[in-house]
Write an enzyme that holds these catalytic residues in place. Sequence first.
Site, PDB file in Angstrom:
ATOM      1  N   HIS A   1      18.627 -37.820  46.669  1.00  0.00           N
ATOM      2  CA  HIS A   1      19.322 -37.686  47.953  1.00  0.00           C
ATOM      3  C   HIS A   1      18.695 -36.531  48.737  1.00  0.00           C
ATOM      4  O   HIS A   1      18.328 -35.504  48.162  1.00  0.00           O
ATOM      5  CB  HIS A   1      20.805 -37.397  47.701  1.00  0.00           C
ATOM      6  CG  HIS A   1      21.594 -37.112  48.946  1.00  0.00           C
ATOM      7  ND1 HIS A   1      21.803 -38.046  49.931  1.00  0.00           N
ATOM      8  CD2 HIS A   1      22.247 -35.992  49.358  1.00  0.00           C
ATOM      9  CE1 HIS A   1      22.546 -37.525  50.889  1.00  0.00           C
ATOM     10  NE2 HIS A   1      22.824 -36.273  50.576  1.00  0.00           N
ATOM     11  N   ASN A   2      18.542 -36.716  50.057  1.00  0.00           N
ATOM     12  CA  ASN A   2      17.939 -35.663  50.885  1.00  0.00           C
ATOM     13  C   ASN A   2      16.660 -35.138  50.228  1.00  0.00           C
ATOM     14  O   ASN A   2      16.462 -33.923  50.076  1.00  0.00           O
ATOM     15  CB  ASN A   2      18.919 -34.504  51.107  1.00  0.00           C
ATOM     16  CG  ASN A   2      20.053 -34.865  52.049  1.00  0.00           C
ATOM     17  OD1 ASN A   2      20.032 -35.923  52.695  1.00  0.00           O
ATOM     18  ND2 ASN A   2      21.059 -34.017  52.137  1.00  0.00           N
TER      19      ASN A   2
ATOM     20  N   GLU B   1      17.210 -43.471  56.484  1.00  0.00           N
ATOM     21  CA  GLU B   1      18.394 -43.195  57.304  1.00  0.00           C
ATOM     22  C   GLU B   1      17.860 -43.007  58.716  1.00  0.00           C
ATOM     23  O   GLU B   1      17.341 -41.962  59.074  1.00  0.00           O
ATOM     24  CB  GLU B   1      19.123 -41.953  56.799  1.00  0.00           C
ATOM     25  CG  GLU B   1      20.456 -41.744  57.522  1.00  0.00           C
ATOM     26  CD  GLU B   1      21.256 -40.594  56.943  1.00  0.00           C
ATOM     27  OE1 GLU B   1      21.879 -39.877  57.735  1.00  0.00           O
ATOM     28  OE2 GLU B   1      21.239 -40.415  55.709  1.00  0.00           O
TER      29      GLU B   1
ATOM     30  N   GLU C   1      14.783 -40.566  49.754  1.00  0.00           N
ATOM     31  CA  GLU C   1      15.450 -40.723  51.047  1.00  0.00           C
ATOM     32  C   GLU C   1      14.626 -40.087  52.160  1.00  0.00           C
ATOM     33  O   GLU C   1      14.058 -39.004  51.984  1.00  0.00           O
ATOM     34  CB  GLU C   1      16.838 -40.087  51.004  1.00  0.00           C
ATOM     35  CG  GLU C   1      17.621 -40.331  52.293  1.00  0.00           C
ATOM     36  CD  GLU C   1      19.033 -39.771  52.253  1.00  0.00           C
ATOM     37  OE1 GLU C   1      19.890 -40.296  52.973  1.00  0.00           O
ATOM     38  OE2 GLU C   1      19.260 -38.797  51.501  1.00  0.00           O
TER      39      GLU C   1
ATOM     40  N   HIS D   1      17.374 -32.694  58.046  1.00  0.00           N
ATOM     41  CA  HIS D   1      18.812 -32.960  57.970  1.00  0.00           C
ATOM     42  C   HIS D   1      19.394 -32.708  59.348  1.00  0.00           C
ATOM     43  O   HIS D   1      19.541 -31.560  59.769  1.00  0.00           O
ATOM     44  CB  HIS D   1      19.466 -32.057  56.916  1.00  0.00           C
ATOM     45  CG  HIS D   1      20.785 -32.561  56.444  1.00  0.00           C
ATOM     46  ND1 HIS D   1      21.980 -32.072  56.896  1.00  0.00           N
ATOM     47  CD2 HIS D   1      21.100 -33.550  55.558  1.00  0.00           C
ATOM     48  CE1 HIS D   1      22.979 -32.714  56.312  1.00  0.00           C
ATOM     49  NE2 HIS D   1      22.465 -33.615  55.491  1.00  0.00           N
TER      50      HIS D   1
ATOM     51  N   SER E   1       0.825  -1.217   0.000  1.00  0.00           N
ATOM     52  CA  SER E   1       0.000   0.000   0.000  1.00  0.00           C
ATOM     53  C   SER E   1       0.855   1.261   0.000  1.00  0.00           C
ATOM     54  O   SER E   1       0.338   2.373  -0.156  1.00  0.00           O
ATOM     55  CB  SER E   1      -0.927   0.011   1.216  1.00  0.00           C
ATOM     56  OG  SER E   1      -0.167  -0.104   2.411  1.00  0.00           O
TER      57      SER E   1
ATOM     58  N   ASP F   1      30.322 -14.682  25.745  1.00  0.00           N
ATOM     59  CA  ASP F   1      30.730 -13.430  26.394  1.00  0.00           C
ATOM     60  C   ASP F   1      32.248 -13.397  26.434  1.00  0.00           C
ATOM     61  O   ASP F   1      32.882 -14.364  26.876  1.00  0.00           O
ATOM     62  CB  ASP F   1      30.156 -13.344  27.811  1.00  0.00           C
ATOM     63  CG  ASP F   1      30.216 -11.921  28.367  1.00  0.00           C
ATOM     64  OD1 ASP F   1      31.299 -11.319  28.298  1.00  0.00           O
ATOM     65  OD2 ASP F   1      29.192 -11.431  28.858  1.00  0.00           O
TER      66      ASP F   1
ATOM     67  N   ASP G   1      15.362 -39.106  56.088  1.00  0.00           N
ATOM     68  CA  ASP G   1      16.253 -38.997  57.254  1.00  0.00           C
ATOM     69  C   ASP G   1      15.381 -38.880  58.495  1.00  0.00           C
ATOM     70  O   ASP G   1      14.780 -37.832  58.743  1.00  0.00           O
ATOM     71  CB  ASP G   1      17.152 -37.762  57.134  1.00  0.00           C
ATOM     72  CG  ASP G   1      18.285 -37.964  56.138  1.00  0.00           C
ATOM     73  OD1 ASP G   1      18.313 -39.024  55.504  1.00  0.00           O
ATOM     74  OD2 ASP G   1      19.119 -37.056  56.007  1.00  0.00           O
TER      75      ASP G   1
END
Length: 784
Positions: free
Chosen positions: A348-349, A427, A378, A393, A229, A735, A380
Site C-alpha cells: 500500500h502506498n 489510483e 500501488e 499521496h 602455562s 523489563d 497514486d
Amino acid sequence: MLCGRWRSSRRRPEEPPVPAQVAAPVALPSPPAPPDGGTKRPGLRALKKMGLTEDEDVRAMLRGSRFRKIRSRTWHKERLYRLQEDGLSVWFQRRIPRAPSQHIFFLQHIEAVREGHQSEGLRRFGGAFAPARCLTIAFRGRRKNLDLAAPTAEEAQRWVRGLAKLRARLDAMTQRERLDHWIHTYLHRADSDQDSKMSFKEIKSLLRMVNVDMNDMYAYRLFKECDHSNNERLEGTEIEEFLRRLLKRPELEEIFYKYSGEDHVLSAPELREFLEDQGEDGATLAHAQHLIQTYELNETAKQHELMTLDGFMMYLLSPNGAALDPAHMCVFQDMDQPLAHYFISSSHNTYLTDSQIGGPSSTEAYVRAFAQGCRCVELDCWEGPGGEPVIYHGHTLTSKILFRDVVQAVRDHAFTLSPYPVILSLENHCGLEQQAAMARHLRTILGDMLVTQALDSQSPEELPSPEQLKGRVLVKGKKLPAVRSEDGRILSDREEEEEEEEEEEEAEAAEQRRLAKQISPELSALAVYCCATRLRNLRPAPTLPQPCQVSSLSERKAKKLIREAGNSFVRHNARQLTRVYPLGLRMNSANYSPQEMWNSGCQLVALNFQTPGYEMDLNAGRFLINGQCGYVLKPACLRQPDTTFDPECPGPPRTTLTIQVLTAQQLPKLNAEKPNSIVDPLVRVEIHGVPADCARKETNYVLNNGFNPRWGQTLQFQLRAPELVLVRFVVEDYDTTSPNDFVGQFTLPLNSLKQGYRHIHLLSKDGASLSPATLFVHIRIQCS
C-alpha cells in the site's frame, strides 16, 4: 567438574532434552582498523579462512578508498570507507565522530550493489560523475541507499567485485563457521592491547560483549582450568580451549549420546533412528549416509560412515536442521491455478519511504518492495506539470515522483527476485490527457511485459494462472463503460473509503475530482484481467460475478464483511480478486493485521512495507515459502466455489501443537555501547490464524544471559484451522518497569514447520539475519 554447571542431568526419555557445541579451533581474525587511519593490523587470518586473503579486490578494500558520498546536487562529501578485517563489515568516516557501532555497516544487511547511475539519487544528483565511477549500496529495511562515486572507474569496480565475492562467501558460510567467526571477532575486540593474549580482565570484557554475566568465581575457575602455562594469560591453544568450553552445548551432547551409545559416534543406522524419531520424511539409511557425507567434518569418520558430535551439530545448525522445511524454500506449489486461488504479496502506498503525511516519495521504495517479494504495488497518480503525471499521496506534504520513473523502476526491478506477474494498482486522479500519457508510458516503457489483451488460450472472463503470466505486468484500473455511483457520478479509481467519507476540500482538490470523473479509453484498454469495481454487497446476482473484476476495500469494510457475511465473502474470494488496504486515518503509515483478511481468502492484502512491526513479520512469514515468489496457494477450503468454510465458525480443534522451548544461542546485545547491559531473555510463541486459534504463550525470563539461556518449558496450542496458522517465535528482553524490548523473531506457516529438535534462526525488526543467534526447540504436531 567446572562445566558441570552447564551440563543438564539425564532427562526422562519422554522429556525432550534441552542443545553442546564444541567449536573447532579457528584462526583469530584481526581487530577493526582504527578509525583514525592507523596502521596497526595484526593479520588477516579471518579473511584467510574465507579464502580471500590474496584477492586483489579484497586487499584494496582493506586499504580503504575515499569515495564521494552523494546526497543532493550540492552535497558531495569525501568519506573514507574501509573493509574491516573480519571480512563481514565496513568502517566508514563521519564528519562528526559517533559511537563505534555508528561507524560500521554489515555485509549481511546489504540488499544489492548496483553499478553506475542505477539509483534514484545518482540519476538525479550524480551527473557530475561518470557512471563507471559510481555505485549504490542498497540496504535491507529502512536504511537509506549509499550513493558513492569513486576516484576512478577501476576503484569502483574493485568494490563492486569485492563486495560480490564477500557476500557470496558469507552466504556460503555454515552456521558453525558464522559462530566461530562471530566469537573470534569479539575476542579481538576484548584483546585491548592487541598482544594476542587474554588476561582475566579481558576475558570478563569478552563475556560482557557476548551477552553473558558470568559469576566471577566461576569465570575465574574456567579461566584457570585453561591457563596451563599458569601465567595469568591465555594464548594460542589455551584461548581455543576456553572458547570450546564457552561454546559447549550440553543439551545437544545429551541428544547425541542418547542415540550414539558408548562409542560416542553415530552410525548410519543410529542416525536413521534419530531421523525417524524426528518425524523426517524419507528417513532411510541412504538419507542418513548422505547427511554424514554432507556434514561430518572428520574425514576418517566420514570414510567409515560415522558421524561425530561435531558433525551432528553441523547438521542441526544447517538448513536441514532448521524449523523451516527446506523443501518449501523453492517453488513447490501448483502455479497453474487461477490468480484468485493465491495469496499475493501486496503493498500500500508503495512510493512512500516514511509516513503518508510528510514523508518522501521515491522510486527506491518500489525497488525495495520488489526485493521483498511484493507482486502488487500501488501508484497514486495525480496531474503533474508539463503534461507529466506524478505519484504522491495527494493533498499532503509528501514529495512527488514522475509516473514514468516508477514505470521504469518496474521494468528494471519487478522480476529480479520472482518471475511471477506483477499487478500495478492504479489510483487515478488524472484528467483525460494525462491518463493518455500514463497509458503511453506503460506501453512504451514496459513493451511486451505489459498485458494489453487476453491471452490466446483464455477467455477474458477467466483469470489466467501465475505460470501463464510469468514476466508479465497487469494493470488494475477502471474499465469503460464507467460504473456510475448511485447519484449518477462516474467514480474515480480512488479507494472506496475515501469516496464514502470525503468531505468538502479546497478548490484544487475539487478540480482534481472533476478531472477524475473521466476515464481515458487508452488507459481503460489496459485493464484486462484486473478491472476495478465497487463491491456493494455479497447477495447472489442473477449472473455469476466476473472473475476479472477486482474490488478494493478498506480494512474497516473488509472486517465488516468478514463479521457479517462470513462464508459468502469466502466464496466471493474463491472466484475473484479482492484488495484490502489500511484506513486513511493511519497517518504514521501503521499497519493492520493481515491474518484476518487472509482467513477469508482475500488475495491482495496491502500493507505499508516501509513500516516494520509484527504485521510485516506476518507478511514475510506468509510469503517466506514457495521460493519467496510472492504467490502462495490458498488452502483448499478457500478455493472451492461451494466451500462451507467460515473463519468465524471453524469447528472443533483438529490439531495440537506442542513446542518445548529449550535454549537460545548468541542473542544480540541491544546496547552495544554499554558493556554491562546484558539481556534478560524470554521467548513468546504466537499463533496467528482464525480468531478461535489466535493465542500467545511465553516462557519465564532468564536473568543476565543472552549467550546461552536455558528454559526447558513446554507451550501447547489447540488449533481448529491449522492450514491458515502462522507461528511466530519472538525473543524479548524482559523489563520490570517498562515494555519488553524486542530482540529477534521468526515467523513461518504451520504447514512448513518441521517436527523434532530444530533451530530457529532469528531475524531483526527489518527482517535481516541476526546470525548466529538461534533458538533451539522441540516441536510436535498431532492431528486428531
